[in-house]
Scaffold this motif. Structure first.
Motif, PDB file in Angstrom:
ATOM      1  N   LEU A   1       0.836  -1.208   0.000  1.00 38.96           N
ATOM      2  CA  LEU A   1       0.000   0.000   0.000  1.00 38.96           C
ATOM      3  C   LEU A   1       0.872   1.260   0.000  1.00 38.96           C
ATOM      4  N   ILE A   2       0.562   2.187  -0.937  1.00 41.24           N
ATOM      5  CA  ILE A   2       1.111   3.550  -0.843  1.00 41.24           C
ATOM      6  C   ILE A   2      -0.058   4.452  -0.485  1.00 41.24           C
ATOM      7  N   HIS A   3      -0.013   5.029   0.696  1.00 41.91           N
ATOM      8  CA  HIS A   3      -1.145   5.832   1.163  1.00 41.91           C
ATOM      9  C   HIS A   3      -0.781   7.314   1.169  1.00 41.91           C
ATOM     10  N   PHE A   4      -1.692   8.133   0.619  1.00 41.85           N
ATOM     11  CA  PHE A   4      -1.465   9.581   0.606  1.00 41.85           C
ATOM     12  C   PHE A   4      -2.008  10.214   1.876  1.00 41.85           C
ATOM     13  N   SER A   5      -1.085  10.743   2.673  1.00 45.46           N
ATOM     14  CA  SER A   5      -1.443  11.498   3.862  1.00 45.46           C
ATOM     15  C   SER A   5      -1.293  12.981   3.505  1.00 45.46           C
ATOM     16  N   THR A   6      -0.745  13.779   4.391  1.00 41.35           N
ATOM     17  CA  THR A   6      -0.611  15.212   4.123  1.00 41.35           C
ATOM     18  C   THR A   6       0.456  15.839   5.017  1.00 41.35           C
ATOM     19  N   CYS A   7       1.056  16.933   4.556  1.00 42.52           N
ATOM     20  CA  CYS A   7       1.988  17.687   5.405  1.00 42.52           C
ATOM     21  C   CYS A   7       1.238  18.313   6.570  1.00 42.52           C
ATOM     22  N   GLU A   8      -0.101  18.372   6.422  1.00 42.73           N
ATOM     23  CA  GLU A   8      -0.869  19.016   7.477  1.00 42.73           C
ATOM     24  C   GLU A   8      -0.848  18.232   8.781  1.00 42.73           C
ATOM     25  N   VAL A   9      -0.400  16.956   8.742  1.00 45.88           N
ATOM     26  CA  VAL A   9      -0.309  16.197  10.006  1.00 45.88           C
ATOM     27  C   VAL A   9       0.678  16.858  10.971  1.00 45.88           C
ATOM     28  N   TYR A  10       1.592  17.697  10.450  1.00 47.39           N
ATOM     29  CA  TYR A  10       2.507  18.402  11.350  1.00 47.39           C
ATOM     30  C   TYR A  10       1.779  19.539  12.079  1.00 47.39           C
ATOM     31  N   GLY A  11       0.687  20.036  11.494  1.00 46.29           N
ATOM     32  CA  GLY A  11      -0.068  21.125  12.115  1.00 46.29           C
ATOM     33  C   GLY A  11       0.724  22.413  12.140  1.00 46.29           C
ATOM     34  N   LYS A  12       0.833  22.988  13.329  1.00 45.02           N
ATOM     35  CA  LYS A  12       1.556  24.272  13.477  1.00 45.02           C
ATOM     36  C   LYS A  12       3.012  24.001  13.851  1.00 45.02           C
ATOM     37  N   THR A  13       3.897  24.960  13.570  1.00 49.89           N
ATOM     38  CA  THR A  13       5.305  24.768  13.950  1.00 49.89           C
ATOM     39  C   THR A  13       5.491  25.089  15.444  1.00 49.89           C
ATOM     40  N   ILE A  14       6.552  24.522  16.020  1.00 50.27           N
ATOM     41  CA  ILE A  14       6.857  24.818  17.433  1.00 50.27           C
ATOM     42  C   ILE A  14       7.122  26.321  17.560  1.00 50.27           C
ATOM     43  N   GLY A  15       7.825  26.874  16.558  1.00 51.04           N
ATOM     44  CA  GLY A  15       8.201  28.297  16.582  1.00 51.04           C
ATOM     45  C   GLY A  15       6.993  29.228  16.647  1.00 51.04           C
ATOM     46  N   SER A  16       5.842  28.774  16.148  1.00 52.83           N
ATOM     47  CA  SER A  16       4.672  29.663  16.103  1.00 52.83           C
ATOM     48  C   SER A  16       4.177  30.022  17.501  1.00 52.83           C
ATOM     49  N   PHE A  17       4.624  29.231  18.510  1.00 50.50           N
ATOM     50  CA  PHE A  17       4.168  29.515  19.875  1.00 50.50           C
ATOM     51  C   PHE A  17       5.109  30.490  20.602  1.00 50.50           C
ATOM     52  N   LEU A  18       6.208  30.865  19.929  1.00 55.39           N
ATOM     53  CA  LEU A  18       7.151  31.807  20.533  1.00 55.39           C
ATOM     54  C   LEU A  18       6.727  33.239  20.189  1.00 55.39           C
ATOM     55  N   PRO A  19       7.133  34.226  21.019  1.00 57.34           N
ATOM     56  CA  PRO A  19       6.827  35.619  20.662  1.00 57.34           C
ATOM     57  C   PRO A  19       7.394  35.951  19.275  1.00 57.34           C
ATOM     58  N   LYS A  20       6.731  36.854  18.561  1.00 58.13           N
ATOM     59  CA  LYS A  20       7.040  37.174  17.148  1.00 58.13           C
ATOM     60  C   LYS A  20       8.531  37.398  16.854  1.00 58.13           C
ATOM     61  N   ASP A  21       9.226  38.144  17.767  1.00 58.71           N
ATOM     62  CA  ASP A  21      10.621  38.495  17.479  1.00 58.71           C
ATOM     63  C   ASP A  21      11.613  37.616  18.254  1.00 58.71           C
TER      64      ASP A  21
END
Ligand code: NAD
Ligand code: UDP
Length: 392
Positions: free
Chosen positions: A137-157
Motif C-alpha cells: 500500500l502507498i497511502h497519501f497522507s498530508t503535510c498538514e499532520v505536522y499542524g503548526k510549527t513549534i516556533g509559532s508559539f514563541l513571541p514574534k521576534d
C-alpha cells in the motif's frame, strides 16, 4: 531492436505490475496515470467516482486511433464507501495507491463529519484488504499532520524562531501540533494522522508493506476547479485555483487574514517523479513516511498572490488592476472554526537518502507553466460567462 529493460535504483530490472489506484480521477491521480501510461509498462485499475481529468487516457472512441497504452488503464467508477468490488480489485493488483479524500480546507470546518469519514473511516477497508491479502500500500497522507510549527508559539521576534528545529518539519522527529477541538480545521489533519498511525501499526504488528506520502502543496494544471466553470459557483477550492479564478475574472485576489501564512509549493511533475520512484523501488520505500515538497519555493500567501499576478499578466497580456489584492478575515472567507498552518518547510533528508529525489522546478517556472494552462483552458469560458446578461 528490443527496448532496454528499465532498472530500479539497485540496478535490478523492473517487472510490470498492476496498480489499483483509488482517487485516480483527481489532480494527483491524473498526473500519476499520465506518467505511468507514457513512461512505464504498468497496468492501472483507475478507481474514482469521476473520470473527467483522465478521459484523455482512457480508451479512444471507436473509429479513432487506439492510444499507445491501450489496454493498460481501466476506469472503475465506484465509491469506496459502499462498493464490494473494491476488495476484488485490490486482490487482483500488486500495489494499491490510495489518493481518495476530501482535501480542500473550505470543507474541513464546514463539513467536518464528511472530512473525518472520508480521510479515516473510508480508508479503513483499503488498509484492511491490503493487510489481509498481503498487498503493498502507498497511502497519501498530508503535510498538514505536522499542524503548526513549534516556533509559532514563541513571541514574534524571539531569536529561536530563526532556528531550523523550530520550523523545519521532519518525518521522524517533529511533533503533530493541532488546535483545540472547536477549531474544526484540524478534523482533516487529525483523521490523516490516525490513519497513518493505523497503517504504521499494521506494518509493525501484521507485516503490512506500506509507504506513506506527505505532500507539501503540490500544484499544477488540473488542480481542483474554477468555480462556475467546471465546479460549483459557490465552491472554494485550494489557493492556486482561488487565485487563478480571481485573475481570470479580473477580481482582486483575496488574502485570508492578510496572507501572512507561509507555504512551500512544488510542481506536480517533480512530485510525480518521487511517487514513481516509490512505486518502482519497494525495497527502499517500504516502511517509510516521505515528505514530498520543495523547501526552496517558500513564500507567504501574499507573495504568492503578487507572483501569480505578475506571471498571469504576462501570460494573458492584460493590464494590471488598480487594486490587485484585498484582505479578508478567515471567519468571513472560511467560516467559524478555521485555523491555519503557519509555515511548512519539508526536511528532505529521508527521501533524498532512500530515493535520491529532489525537486527541480522554481516557483516562477511552475507558475508560468500552470497559469499558461489556466489561461488556455478557462479564459474563453469565463469571457463568455461574463458577457451573459445577469439574472437580476
Ligand atoms: P483531488 O480531490 O483532486 O483527488 C481526490 C480524488 O479522490 C477525487 O477525484 C475524488 O473524486 C476521489 N474520491 C474521493 N472520495 C472517493 C470515494 N469515496 N470513492 C472513490 N473516489 C473518491 O485531490 P488531490 O490533490 O489529487 O489529492 C490526492 C491525495 O493527496 C489526497 O489524499 C490528499 O489528502 C493528499 N494531499 C494532496 C495535497 C496536494 O498538494 N495536492 C496536499 C496534501 C495531501
Ligand atoms: N488562501 C488565501 N486566499 C484564497 C485561498 C486560500 O489567502 O483565496 C490561503 C489559506 O488561508 C492558506 C493558504 O492560502 O493560508 C493555502 O491554502 P490552500 O487552500 O491551498 O491549502 P493549505 O495549504 O492551507 O492546505
Amino acid at each position: 531492436m528490443a527496448t532496454p529493460a528499465r532498472l530500479d535504483l539497485n540496478g535490478k530490472p523492473i517487472d510490470p505490475i498492476t496498480i489499483c489506484m483509488i482517487g485516480a480521477g483527481g489532480f494527483i491521480g491524473s498526473h500519476l496515470c499520465e506518467k505511468l501510461m507514457a513512461e512505464t509498462p504498468h497496468t492501472v485499475f483507475a478507481v474514482d467516482v469521476y473520470c473527467d481529468k483522465i478521459k484523455h487516457l482512457l480508451d479512444a472512441p471507436s473509429g479513432e486511433k487506439p492510444r499507445p497504452w491501450a489496454g493498460r488503464i481501466q476506469f472503475h467508477r465506484l465509491n469506496i464507501k459502499n462498493d464490494s468490488r473494491l476488495e476484488g480489485l485490490i486482490k487482483m493488483s500488486d500495489l494499491t495507491i490510495n489518493l481518495a479524500a476530501i482535501c480542500t480546507p473550505a470543507d474541513y470546518n464546514t463539513r467536518p463529519l464528511d472530512t473525518i469519514y472520508s480521510n479515516f473511516i473510508d480508508a479503513l477497508p483499503v488498509v484492511r484488504y491490503c493487510s489481509e491479502n498481503g498487498k503493498r500500500l502507498i497511502h497519501f497522507s498530508t503535510c498538514e499532520v505536522y499542524g503548526k510549527t513549534i516556533g509559532s508559539f514563541l513571541p514574534k521576534d524571539h531569536p529561536l524562531r530563526e532556528e531550523p528545529e523550530f520550523y523545519v518539519l521532519k518525518e521522524d522527529i517533529s511533533p503533530c501540533i493541532f488546535g483545540s477541538i472547536d477549531k474544526q480545521r484540524w478534523s482533516y489533519a487529525c483523521a490523516k494522522q490516525l490513519i497513518e498511525r493505523l497503517i504504521y501499526a499494521e506494518g509493525a504488528e501484521n507485516g503490512l508493506e506500506f509507504t506513506i506520502v506527505r505532500p507539501f502543496n503540490w500544484i499544477g494544471p488540473r488542480m481542483d476547479f474554477i468555480p462556475g466553470v467546471d465546479g460549483p459557483s459557490e465552491g472554494v477550492p485550494r489557493v492556486l485555483a482561488c487565485f487563478s479564478n480571481n485573475l481570470l475574472r479580473r477580481e482582486p485576489l483575496k488574502l485570508v487574514d492578510g496572507g501572512q501564512s507561509q507555504r512551500t509549493f512544488v510542481y506536480i511533475k517533480d512530485a510525480i517523479e518521487a511517487v514513481l520512484l516509490m512505486i518502482e523501488n519497494p525495497e527502499r520505500a517500504n516502511g517509510h513516511i516521505f515528505n514530498v515538497g520543495n523547501p526552496n519555493n517558500e513564500v507567504t500567501v501574499k507573495q504568492l498572490a503578487e507572483l501569480m499576478t505578475e506571471v498571469y499578466l504576462k501570460v494573458s497580456g492584460e493590464p494590471p488592476l488598480d487594486e490587485p489584492t484585498v484582505d479578508v478575515s478567515s471567519k468571513v472567507f472560511y467560516g467559524e472554526g478555521y485555523d491555519d498552518s503557519d509555515r511548512r518547510i519539508p526536511d528532505m533528508t529521508i527521501i533524498n537518502r532512500q530515493l535520491g529525489w529532489s525537486p527541480k522546478t522554481s516557483l516562477h517556472d511552475l507558475l508560468q507553466y500552470t497559469l499558461t494552462y489556466q489561461h488556455k483552458t478557462y479564459a474563453e469560458a469565463i469571457k463568455r460567462e461574463l458577457a451573459k446578461p445577469s439574472a437580476t
